[in-house]
Enzyme design. Sequence first.
Site, PDB file in Angstrom:
ATOM      1  N   LYS A 184       0.822  -1.217   0.000  1.00 59.47           N
ATOM      2  CA  LYS A 184       0.000   0.000   0.000  1.00 59.47           C
ATOM      3  C   LYS A 184       0.858   1.270   0.000  1.00 59.47           C
ATOM      4  O   LYS A 184       2.050   1.235   0.298  1.00 59.47           O
ATOM      5  CB  LYS A 184      -0.908  -0.020   1.235  1.00 59.47           C
ATOM      6  CG  LYS A 184      -1.927  -1.167   1.234  1.00 59.47           C
ATOM      7  CD  LYS A 184      -2.857  -1.041   2.422  1.00 59.47           C
ATOM      8  CE  LYS A 184      -3.908  -2.136   2.389  1.00 59.47           C
ATOM      9  NZ  LYS A 184      -4.886  -1.979   3.492  1.00 59.47           N
ATOM     10  N   TYR A 222     -12.507  -1.936  -3.236  1.00 59.90           N
ATOM     11  CA  TYR A 222     -12.959  -2.040  -1.845  1.00 59.90           C
ATOM     12  C   TYR A 222     -14.483  -1.863  -1.724  1.00 59.90           C
ATOM     13  O   TYR A 222     -14.966  -1.489  -0.647  1.00 59.90           O
ATOM     14  CB  TYR A 222     -12.235  -1.008  -0.977  1.00 59.90           C
ATOM     15  CG  TYR A 222     -10.834  -1.433  -0.561  1.00 59.90           C
ATOM     16  CD1 TYR A 222     -10.630  -2.577   0.212  1.00 59.90           C
ATOM     17  CD2 TYR A 222      -9.716  -0.687  -0.915  1.00 59.90           C
ATOM     18  CE1 TYR A 222      -9.365  -2.971   0.613  1.00 59.90           C
ATOM     19  CE2 TYR A 222      -8.436  -1.067  -0.513  1.00 59.90           C
ATOM     20  CZ  TYR A 222      -8.270  -2.216   0.252  1.00 59.90           C
ATOM     21  OH  TYR A 222      -7.006  -2.603   0.657  1.00 59.90           O
ATOM     22  N   ASN A 230      -1.949   0.166   6.890  1.00 60.64           N
ATOM     23  CA  ASN A 230      -1.418  -1.089   7.431  1.00 60.64           C
ATOM     24  C   ASN A 230      -0.527  -1.829   6.429  1.00 60.64           C
ATOM     25  O   ASN A 230      -0.369  -3.042   6.496  1.00 60.64           O
ATOM     26  CB  ASN A 230      -2.540  -1.969   7.985  1.00 60.64           C
ATOM     27  CG  ASN A 230      -3.542  -2.382   6.939  1.00 60.64           C
ATOM     28  OD1 ASN A 230      -3.461  -1.957   5.782  1.00 60.64           O
ATOM     29  ND2 ASN A 230      -4.478  -3.225   7.311  1.00 60.64           N
ATOM     30  N   HIS A 242      -2.207  -5.448   1.729  1.00 63.08           N
ATOM     31  CA  HIS A 242      -3.519  -6.091   1.616  1.00 63.08           C
ATOM     32  C   HIS A 242      -3.302  -7.500   1.104  1.00 63.08           C
ATOM     33  O   HIS A 242      -2.425  -7.732   0.270  1.00 63.08           O
ATOM     34  CB  HIS A 242      -4.417  -5.332   0.617  1.00 63.08           C
ATOM     35  CG  HIS A 242      -5.629  -6.141   0.220  1.00 63.08           C
ATOM     36  ND1 HIS A 242      -6.773  -6.176   0.979  1.00 63.08           N
ATOM     37  CD2 HIS A 242      -5.844  -6.989  -0.822  1.00 63.08           C
ATOM     38  CE1 HIS A 242      -7.643  -6.998   0.404  1.00 63.08           C
ATOM     39  NE2 HIS A 242      -7.102  -7.502  -0.691  1.00 63.08           N
ATOM     40  N   GLU A 261      -9.817 -11.002  -7.147  1.00 63.79           N
ATOM     41  CA  GLU A 261      -8.896  -9.873  -6.967  1.00 63.79           C
ATOM     42  C   GLU A 261      -7.711  -9.961  -7.928  1.00 63.79           C
ATOM     43  O   GLU A 261      -7.233  -8.940  -8.427  1.00 63.79           O
ATOM     44  CB  GLU A 261      -8.411  -9.824  -5.503  1.00 63.79           C
ATOM     45  CG  GLU A 261      -9.537  -9.433  -4.548  1.00 63.79           C
ATOM     46  CD  GLU A 261      -9.086  -9.316  -3.097  1.00 63.79           C
ATOM     47  OE1 GLU A 261      -7.903  -9.571  -2.803  1.00 63.79           O
ATOM     48  OE2 GLU A 261      -9.932  -8.957  -2.256  1.00 63.79           O
TER      49      GLU A 261
HETATM   50  P1  CMP Z   1      -7.243  -4.512   4.059  1.00 66.93           P
HETATM   51  O1  CMP Z   1      -6.757  -5.844   4.481  1.00 66.93           O
HETATM   52  O2  CMP Z   1      -6.733  -3.936   2.792  1.00 66.93           O
HETATM   53  O3  CMP Z   1      -8.846  -4.551   3.982  1.00 66.93           O
HETATM   54  C1  CMP Z   1      -9.645  -3.426   4.188  1.00 66.93           C
HETATM   55  C2  CMP Z   1      -8.874  -2.260   4.690  1.00 66.93           C
HETATM   56  O4  CMP Z   1      -9.644  -1.283   5.350  1.00 66.93           O
HETATM   57  C3  CMP Z   1      -7.902  -2.731   5.763  1.00 66.93           C
HETATM   58  O5  CMP Z   1      -6.877  -3.493   5.236  1.00 66.93           O
HETATM   59  C4  CMP Z   1      -7.494  -1.398   6.363  1.00 66.93           C
HETATM   60  O6  CMP Z   1      -6.567  -0.704   5.543  1.00 66.93           O
HETATM   61  C5  CMP Z   1      -8.828  -0.672   6.319  1.00 66.93           C
HETATM   62  N1  CMP Z   1      -9.538  -0.766   7.593  1.00 66.93           N
HETATM   63  C6  CMP Z   1     -10.083  -1.848   8.163  1.00 66.93           C
HETATM   64  N2  CMP Z   1     -10.668  -1.552   9.336  1.00 66.93           N
HETATM   65  C7  CMP Z   1     -10.476  -0.233   9.493  1.00 66.93           C
HETATM   66  C8  CMP Z   1     -10.851   0.677  10.510  1.00 66.93           C
HETATM   67  N3  CMP Z   1     -11.535   0.289  11.585  1.00 66.93           N
HETATM   68  N4  CMP Z   1     -10.499   1.953  10.350  1.00 66.93           N
HETATM   69  C9  CMP Z   1      -9.823   2.348   9.250  1.00 66.93           C
HETATM   70  N5  CMP Z   1      -9.443   1.519   8.243  1.00 66.93           N
HETATM   71  C10 CMP Z   1      -9.771   0.250   8.375  1.00 66.93           C
END
Ligand code: CMP
Length: 140
Positions: free
Chosen positions: A11, A51, A114, A117, A128
């Site tokens: 990311k 998403y 984070n 993904h 995906e």
């Molecule tokens: P990802 O595994 O890409 O799947 C969905 C994404 O949404 C997740 O990683 C985070 O980047 C984001 N995400 C999930 N939960 C939250 C949250 N509570 N607040 C903000 N972002 C979130």
Amino acid sequence: MALERTLSIIKPDATKRNLTGKINAVFEDAGLRIVAQKRIQLSEKQAGAFYAVHKERPFYGSLVASMIAEPVVVQVLQAENAVAKHREVMGATNPSDAAEGTVRKLFAESIEANSVHGSDSLENAKNEIAFFFAETEILP
Ligand code: CMP
């Protein structure tokens, strides 16, 4: 166990900090083979569509904005049990819950930023992967 493929995205928070190689070293050390890879700039439309499952969540707008802030690296990882293996090596979505040695524990900044993904099921992995790659771009 079957040979599987899963979709991985490095990311913007990670590409911005020059962490692509360090993150991929963790994946490769875990036995995940990078069989397709490209660095791309997502459009708002693409990130929103990718998403779409989170459309009703309060963080959707911010998530989409974060995914288009910098380029991402999208890649296909292949291994026995690749979907579960990749998720294990990424660690929990929230880095404060992630286990020692996982990508998110090592590198993630927050639950949203984070760093990576990964597909959460084999069925989603197929969809995906097809979202970003033609079969001819995947070279095992
Ligand atoms: P990802 O595994 O890409 O799947 C969905 C994404 O949404 C997740 O990683 C985070 O980047 C984001 N995400 C999930 N939960 C939250 C949250 N509570 N607040 C903000 N972002 C979130």
